[in-house]
Design an enzyme around this catalytic site. Structure first.
Site, short mmCIF file in Angstrom:
data_model
loop_
_atom_site.label_atom_id
_atom_site.label_comp_id
_atom_site.label_asym_id
_atom_site.label_seq_id
_atom_site.Cartn_x
_atom_site.Cartn_y
_atom_site.Cartn_z
N ASP A 153 -0.12 12.91 8.49
CA ASP A 153 -1.10 12.31 7.59
C ASP A 153 -2.53 12.51 8.08
O ASP A 153 -3.42 12.86 7.29
CB ASP A 153 -0.81 10.81 7.43
CG ASP A 153 -1.83 10.13 6.53
OD1 ASP A 153 -1.67 10.21 5.31
OD2 ASP A 153 -2.79 9.54 7.06
N GLY A 181 -2.55 10.26 2.76
CA GLY A 181 -1.94 11.55 2.48
C GLY A 181 -0.45 11.43 2.27
O GLY A 181 0.13 12.05 1.36
N ASP A 182 0.20 10.63 3.11
CA ASP A 182 1.64 10.42 3.01
C ASP A 182 2.02 9.63 1.77
O ASP A 182 3.18 9.67 1.34
CB ASP A 182 2.15 9.67 4.24
CG ASP A 182 2.49 10.60 5.39
OD1 ASP A 182 2.90 11.74 5.13
OD2 ASP A 182 2.33 10.19 6.55
N LEU A 183 1.10 8.86 1.21
CA LEU A 183 1.43 7.99 0.08
C LEU A 183 0.99 8.54 -1.26
O LEU A 183 1.60 8.21 -2.29
CB LEU A 183 0.80 6.61 0.30
CG LEU A 183 1.37 5.82 1.48
CD1 LEU A 183 0.60 4.53 1.69
CD2 LEU A 183 2.85 5.51 1.27
N PRO A 186 3.72 11.56 -2.64
CA PRO A 186 4.94 11.13 -3.33
C PRO A 186 4.70 10.56 -4.72
O PRO A 186 5.58 10.65 -5.58
CB PRO A 186 5.54 10.07 -2.39
CG PRO A 186 4.46 9.72 -1.44
CD PRO A 186 3.57 10.91 -1.34
#
Length: 412
Positions: A153, A181-183, A186
């Site tokens: 991230d 970034g990770d959220l 998705p």
């Protein structure tokens, strides 16, 4: 409301860590049957080994028992069934092939090129099941990106430009505490997956949905006109205030902080009345928006001086009474305990398979309310491999002898 929007859809979940598991968490909350495939040789999903852990004695930095589960997995594993499968074994890939034949969706977040090396990429899946929607979430897209193609991230935040949108000019880059970034990736992956499922239901043909973390986050950065601001000489980093929307920003009160967002004339005039300066409503510096932008520093100083010696509640009440949007700045612990988000199921108490509901822990719900459908995360995270025999037996029709042979061979 027992009917769920994705009821009857089967998702094969090949994801690990956060970006992929958050996507499949949402699909599970919307009613899909999510079958999480985990590697028995590595302890399963990487988040199973994230500290802290929930133990018999409460939260701890280390496991006390083999069955202690990471809080990360307790959050991300809900509404999923865990199947252990060694995909490096040809027999493991045969089992996965049967799962893909029974699936509507496959979601993976391997680094670029890994699924091809394992022989489980989109082309392989399409040959098995032309209707399947195959969703890939990666750092830089299915074709790879800078360096090794590995992405975390913070790396994505750094490359996306988002780190240089917060803070003041000349200050170091600001890493967002939330792994944005990770959220973000998705969320786009779920949107793309659902669109592809709708099309597959209509045409009988699935497709590859390819979402990159870098592209998802950079696209959000591009929603704001940062390059245009630079072109006309306005700073892109402005610290706690936003001069081009003045009065707008974060201000200190006697006992905490508050946010004020009053860019329109009516809001701004209300803010001036709230700070007991109605005489400034008609002042050429503050009467219209362009004047307020040109004199943002003076306007923000007036507000800061007025708020500094008052309680947050008093300041927010004054702004609200005069129609200027304001709110206290809450810490995460207080925010996730807001009665409104609890009542709407957007944040929910966390449950452990052994201990039941854990009163002091909160976790994300499904922040989508529907009038005629249930959208909840109501089943706790599974133990590693908890559903292997049930899924292979009930969904794939494997007999007990075949399952036993696969167990003995170390495939499961």
């Amino acid at each position: 409301m027992s009917e769920r929007p994705l009821q009857g859809k089967v998702v094969v979940d090949l994801t690990t860590a956060l970006a992929g598991p958050y996507a499949t968490l949402l699909l599970g909350g919307l009613g899909a049957r999510v079958i999480k495939v985990e590697n028995p040789d590595t302890g399963g999903d990487a988040s199973r080994n994230n500290s802290p852990y929930l133990t018999a004695d409460g939260l701890g930095v280390r496991r006390q028992d083999a069955d202690d589960m990471s809080v990360s997995m307790l959050v991300r594993g809900r509404n999923k069934e865990s199947v252990t499968l060694n995909l490096k074994d040809p027999q493991g890939r045969e089992v996965l092939a049967d799962l893909v034949r029974a699936a509507d969706v496959v979601v993976e977040n391997y680094s670029a090129g890994v699924t091809a090396r394992l022989g489980i990429d989109h082309e392989w899946a399409r040959e098995l099941n032309p209707r399947v929607v195959y969703t890939s979430i990666s750092g830089f897209g299915a074709q790879g990106g800078p360096g090794s193609g590995k992405a975390m991230d913070t790396i994505i935040q750094a490359l996306s430009g988002v780190m240089m949108t917060a803070g003041a000019p000349g200050e170091p880059p600001v890493r967002f505490g939330l792994p944005v970034g990770d959220l973000v990736a998705p969320l786009y992956a779920v949107i793309g997956t659902l669109a592809a499922v709708v099309q597959a239901d209509r045409t009988g043909r699935g497709q590859h949905v390819d979402v990159s973390m870098l592209g998802a986050l950079t696209s959000l950065v591009a929603c704001e006109p940062f390059d245009a601001l630079e072109e006309i000489g306005l700073p892109t980093r402005t610290g706690p205030t936003v001069p081009r929307l003045a009065p707008f920003g974060i201000f200190a009160a006697r006992d905490g902080w508050l946010a004020l967002c009053a860019p329109t004339n009516s809001f701004a005039h209300g803010a001036l009345r709230a700070i007991e300066r109605p005489d400034l409503v008609g002042d050429p510096r503050f009467a219209e928006r362009d004047g307020r932008v040109a004199n943002a520093a003076a306007l923000h100083d007036l507000i800061a001086d007025w708020a500094r010696d008052r309680d947050v509640a008093t300041v927010c009440a004054a702004f609200t009474a005069h129609g200027a949007p304001a709110a206290e700045v809450r810490d995460p612990r207080a925010a996730v305990r807001d009665p409104l988000v609890a009542q709407r199921g957007e944040v929910v108490p966390l449950a452990d398979p052994r201990f039941g509901t854990v009163a002091e822990l909160r976790a994300t719900g499904v922040p989508i309310r529907m009038s005629d459908s249930d959208t909840t995360l109501d089943r706790p995270a599974p133990r590693l491999g908890q559903h292997t025999e049930a899924v292979l037996g009930e969904l794939l029709g494997y007999g007990e002898d075949r399952i036993e042979d696969l167990l003995k061979a170390g495939v499961l």
